[in-house]
Design a protein around this motif. Structure first.
Motif, PDB file in Angstrom:
ATOM      1  N   ALA A 104       0.827  -1.211   0.000  1.00 33.18           N
ATOM      2  CA  ALA A 104       0.000   0.000   0.000  1.00 33.18           C
ATOM      3  C   ALA A 104       0.860   1.259   0.000  1.00 33.18           C
ATOM      4  O   ALA A 104       0.517   2.257  -0.646  1.00 33.18           O
ATOM      5  CB  ALA A 104      -0.934  -0.009   1.213  1.00 33.18           C
ATOM      6  N   LEU A 105       1.989   1.236   0.704  1.00 34.71           N
ATOM      7  CA  LEU A 105       2.895   2.384   0.665  1.00 34.71           C
ATOM      8  C   LEU A 105       3.432   2.594  -0.746  1.00 34.71           C
ATOM      9  O   LEU A 105       3.473   3.719  -1.249  1.00 34.71           O
ATOM     10  CB  LEU A 105       4.052   2.177   1.646  1.00 34.71           C
ATOM     11  N   ALA A 106       3.854   1.500  -1.389  1.00 35.17           N
ATOM     12  CA  ALA A 106       4.366   1.618  -2.753  1.00 35.17           C
ATOM     13  C   ALA A 106       3.300   2.142  -3.701  1.00 35.17           C
ATOM     14  O   ALA A 106       3.597   2.931  -4.604  1.00 35.17           O
ATOM     15  CB  ALA A 106       4.882   0.265  -3.232  1.00 35.17           C
ATOM     16  N   ALA A 107       2.055   1.733  -3.493  1.00 41.52           N
ATOM     17  CA  ALA A 107       0.961   2.175  -4.355  1.00 41.52           C
ATOM     18  C   ALA A 107       0.545   3.616  -4.073  1.00 41.52           C
ATOM     19  O   ALA A 107      -0.255   4.184  -4.821  1.00 41.52           O
ATOM     20  CB  ALA A 107      -0.242   1.253  -4.184  1.00 41.52           C
ATOM     21  N   SER A 108       1.096   4.205  -3.009  1.00 41.65           N
ATOM     22  CA  SER A 108       0.744   5.580  -2.647  1.00 41.65           C
ATOM     23  C   SER A 108       1.562   6.627  -3.393  1.00 41.65           C
ATOM     24  O   SER A 108       1.311   7.824  -3.258  1.00 41.65           O
ATOM     25  CB  SER A 108       0.935   5.787  -1.134  1.00 41.65           C
ATOM     26  N   GLU A 112       6.412   4.495 -11.499  1.00 49.98           N
ATOM     27  CA  GLU A 112       7.466   4.379 -12.509  1.00 49.98           C
ATOM     28  C   GLU A 112       8.832   4.177 -11.857  1.00 49.98           C
ATOM     29  O   GLU A 112       9.164   4.819 -10.870  1.00 49.98           O
ATOM     30  CB  GLU A 112       7.489   5.633 -13.381  1.00 49.98           C
ATOM     31  N   GLY A 113       9.623   3.280 -12.440  1.00 51.00           N
ATOM     32  CA  GLY A 113      10.969   3.046 -11.955  1.00 51.00           C
ATOM     33  C   GLY A 113      10.986   2.214 -10.686  1.00 51.00           C
ATOM     34  O   GLY A 113      10.038   1.485 -10.374  1.00 51.00           O
ATOM     35  N   LEU A 114      12.101   2.305  -9.945  1.00 46.79           N
ATOM     36  CA  LEU A 114      12.275   1.514  -8.731  1.00 46.79           C
ATOM     37  C   LEU A 114      11.663   2.244  -7.533  1.00 46.79           C
ATOM     38  O   LEU A 114      12.027   3.385  -7.246  1.00 46.79           O
ATOM     39  CB  LEU A 114      13.752   1.256  -8.463  1.00 46.79           C
ATOM     40  N   LEU A 130      10.667  -4.204  -2.571  1.00 47.41           N
ATOM     41  CA  LEU A 130      11.020  -3.380  -3.727  1.00 47.41           C
ATOM     42  C   LEU A 130      10.092  -3.681  -4.901  1.00 47.41           C
ATOM     43  O   LEU A 130       9.661  -4.827  -5.092  1.00 47.41           O
ATOM     44  CB  LEU A 130      12.471  -3.637  -4.135  1.00 47.41           C
ATOM     45  N   PHE A 131       9.803  -2.626  -5.673  1.00 46.87           N
ATOM     46  CA  PHE A 131       8.906  -2.713  -6.817  1.00 46.87           C
ATOM     47  C   PHE A 131       9.551  -1.991  -8.004  1.00 46.87           C
ATOM     48  O   PHE A 131      10.236  -0.990  -7.826  1.00 46.87           O
ATOM     49  CB  PHE A 131       7.565  -2.040  -6.521  1.00 46.87           C
ATOM     50  N   ARG A 132       9.322  -2.519  -9.196  1.00 40.84           N
ATOM     51  CA  ARG A 132       9.728  -1.821 -10.405  1.00 40.84           C
ATOM     52  C   ARG A 132       8.513  -1.658 -11.304  1.00 40.84           C
ATOM     53  O   ARG A 132       7.877  -2.641 -11.693  1.00 40.84           O
ATOM     54  CB  ARG A 132      10.825  -2.575 -11.155  1.00 40.84           C
ATOM     55  N   ASP A 133       8.186  -0.401 -11.594  1.00 47.91           N
ATOM     56  CA  ASP A 133       7.010  -0.088 -12.413  1.00 47.91           C
ATOM     57  C   ASP A 133       5.747  -0.753 -11.859  1.00 47.91           C
ATOM     58  O   ASP A 133       4.894  -1.252 -12.598  1.00 47.91           O
ATOM     59  CB  ASP A 133       7.230  -0.507 -13.866  1.00 47.91           C
ATOM     60  N   GLY A 134       5.641  -0.794 -10.531  1.00 48.67           N
ATOM     61  CA  GLY A 134       4.456  -1.327  -9.879  1.00 48.67           C
ATOM     62  C   GLY A 134       4.450  -2.821  -9.661  1.00 48.67           C
ATOM     63  O   GLY A 134       3.501  -3.357  -9.086  1.00 48.67           O
ATOM     64  N   VAL A 135       5.502  -3.523 -10.092  1.00 52.91           N
ATOM     65  CA  VAL A 135       5.572  -4.975  -9.949  1.00 52.91           C
ATOM     66  C   VAL A 135       6.583  -5.327  -8.864  1.00 52.91           C
ATOM     67  O   VAL A 135       7.731  -4.853  -8.899  1.00 52.91           O
ATOM     68  CB  VAL A 135       5.966  -5.642 -11.275  1.00 52.91           C
ATOM     69  N   ALA A 136       6.177  -6.163  -7.904  1.00 50.25           N
ATOM     70  CA  ALA A 136       7.070  -6.531  -6.810  1.00 50.25           C
ATOM     71  C   ALA A 136       8.254  -7.339  -7.317  1.00 50.25           C
ATOM     72  O   ALA A 136       8.112  -8.211  -8.181  1.00 50.25           O
ATOM     73  CB  ALA A 136       6.303  -7.330  -5.761  1.00 50.25           C
ATOM     74  N   LEU A 137       9.439  -7.046  -6.764  1.00 51.83           N
ATOM     75  CA  LEU A 137      10.660  -7.748  -7.148  1.00 51.83           C
ATOM     76  C   LEU A 137      10.998  -8.894  -6.202  1.00 51.83           C
ATOM     77  O   LEU A 137      11.990  -9.591  -6.405  1.00 51.83           O
ATOM     78  CB  LEU A 137      11.831  -6.764  -7.199  1.00 51.83           C
ATOM     79  N   GLY A 138      10.217  -9.072  -5.182  1.00 54.64           N
ATOM     80  CA  GLY A 138      10.459 -10.133  -4.211  1.00 54.64           C
ATOM     81  C   GLY A 138       9.473 -10.018  -3.077  1.00 54.64           C
ATOM     82  O   GLY A 138       8.553  -9.198  -3.112  1.00 54.64           O
ATOM     83  N   GLU A 139       9.655 -10.833  -2.071  1.00 59.45           N
ATOM     84  CA  GLU A 139       8.771 -10.819  -0.918  1.00 59.45           C
ATOM     85  C   GLU A 139       9.185  -9.738   0.082  1.00 59.45           C
ATOM     86  O   GLU A 139      10.290  -9.198   0.015  1.00 59.45           O
ATOM     87  CB  GLU A 139       8.783 -12.186  -0.225  1.00 59.45           C
ATOM     88  N   ALA A 140       8.292  -9.434   1.008  1.00 65.30           N
ATOM     89  CA  ALA A 140       8.605  -8.505   2.088  1.00 65.30           C
ATOM     90  C   ALA A 140       9.628  -9.154   3.019  1.00 65.30           C
ATOM     91  O   ALA A 140       9.558 -10.352   3.305  1.00 65.30           O
ATOM     92  CB  ALA A 140       7.341  -8.149   2.852  1.00 65.30           C
ATOM     93  N   LEU A 194      -5.058   2.011  -0.543  1.00 71.07           N
ATOM     94  CA  LEU A 194      -5.668   0.873   0.139  1.00 71.07           C
ATOM     95  C   LEU A 194      -6.910   0.406  -0.602  1.00 71.07           C
ATOM     96  O   LEU A 194      -7.140  -0.798  -0.773  1.00 71.07           O
ATOM     97  CB  LEU A 194      -6.034   1.252   1.578  1.00 71.07           C
ATOM     98  N   ALA A 195      -7.718   1.357  -1.039  1.00 69.29           N
ATOM     99  CA  ALA A 195      -8.957   1.009  -1.733  1.00 69.29           C
ATOM    100  C   ALA A 195      -8.676   0.280  -3.040  1.00 69.29           C
ATOM    101  O   ALA A 195      -9.324  -0.718  -3.365  1.00 69.29           O
ATOM    102  CB  ALA A 195      -9.779   2.268  -1.984  1.00 69.29           C
ATOM    103  N   ALA A 196      -7.702   0.763  -3.813  1.00 63.85           N
ATOM    104  CA  ALA A 196      -7.377   0.118  -5.084  1.00 63.85           C
ATOM    105  C   ALA A 196      -6.892  -1.307  -4.862  1.00 63.85           C
ATOM    106  O   ALA A 196      -7.274  -2.232  -5.598  1.00 63.85           O
ATOM    107  CB  ALA A 196      -6.322   0.938  -5.822  1.00 63.85           C
ATOM    108  N   LEU A 197      -6.064  -1.515  -3.849  1.00 64.24           N
ATOM    109  CA  LEU A 197      -5.555  -2.855  -3.576  1.00 64.24           C
ATOM    110  C   LEU A 197      -6.650  -3.764  -3.039  1.00 64.24           C
ATOM    111  O   LEU A 197      -6.697  -4.964  -3.358  1.00 64.24           O
ATOM    112  CB  LEU A 197      -4.399  -2.780  -2.580  1.00 64.24           C
TER     113      LEU A 197
END
Length: 233
Positions: A104-108, A112-114, A130-140, A194-197
């Motif tokens: 949710a923090l990343a989506a806030s 774009e980018g890292l 970590l996320f790149r262009d909205g896609v997670a690069l691994g687990e928390a 939060l709502a979008a997720l």
């Protein structure tokens, strides 16, 4: 669909009602939102905030789903939000989905980018994903500050990373090489994120269960009340 989101995991007590659809081009529309920034006392405020948000949105009855942050975050805060969301879901007979605070923090912030979502976990650590262009690069993960810096620098390369969350300034203060990063030290996720997720979540794969990345700081007592202390060797 009309949904309610609940967040008590970090530095805010938030309740909001939104209207939207998963995957829609238009972001969820707020119908009633209440946010109080605080690190303690969520249990005293949450019920009133949820009541007021729902009243502004036309009441609880039209809500089709409830989303709640599941961590990582404050142990007590998480329990407050989860208990409230599950109780409300049972009362309304509506599904409850869990939302990662890091997601949710990343989506806030712009995706774009890292983007490194980082929460100050104390004791020289951050909770990170970590996320790149909205896609997670691994687990928390729970990472040392040094490991988090190394991971961010390796993924960012020559590009400017985005750091979001309470761990952003912690990392920037510890490592001058990260001061050029775009810092967003948000105390809590944006209710719109939060709502979008919550709209996109699958109830079968996003259970409302707490996400702990390390054991609680509190430890059980070493002796029962009234039990004498062990004698020194």
């Amino acid at each position: 669909m009309k949904i309610m989101v609940i967040d008590t995991a970090l530095g805010a007590c938030a309740a909001g009602v939104f209207e939207g659809a998963a995957g829609a081009a238009v972001p969820p529309q707020p119908l009633g939102v209440r946010v109080a920034f605080m690190t303690k006392g969520h249990q005293e405020r949450l019920g009133g905030l949820a009541r007021d948000a729902a009243a502004e949105a036309g009441g609880f009855e039209g809500i089709g789903r409830i989303g709640v942050t599941v961590g990582p975050g404050s142990f007590t805060g998480l329990r407050v939000g989860l208990a409230f969301a599950l109780g409300l879901g049972a009362t309304l007979d509506r599904p409850v989905v869990g939302i990662s605070t890091l997601d949710a923090l990343a989506a806030s912030v712009p995706a774009e980018g890292l983007v490194a979502a980082v929460i100050d976990a104390r004791r020289g650590q951050v909770y990170a994903r970590l996320f790149r262009d909205g896609v997670a690069l691994g687990e928390a993960e729970a990472l040392s500050l040094e490991a988090a810096r190394d991971r961010i620098q390796a993924e960012a390369g020559d590009a400017r990373p985005v750091l979001v969350g309470s761990g952003a300034e912690v990392l920037a203060e510890a490592f001058p090489e990260l001061t050029s990063a775009a810092l967003h030290p948000l105390p809590a996720p944006a209710p719109e994120a939060l709502a979008a997720l919550a709209l996109a979540a699958d109830p079968t794969t996003a259970p409302p269960q707490p996400l702990y990345l390390r054991a609680p700081d509190a430890t059980p007592p070493s002796r029962l009340p009234g039990q004498p202390r062990p004698s020194a060797a």
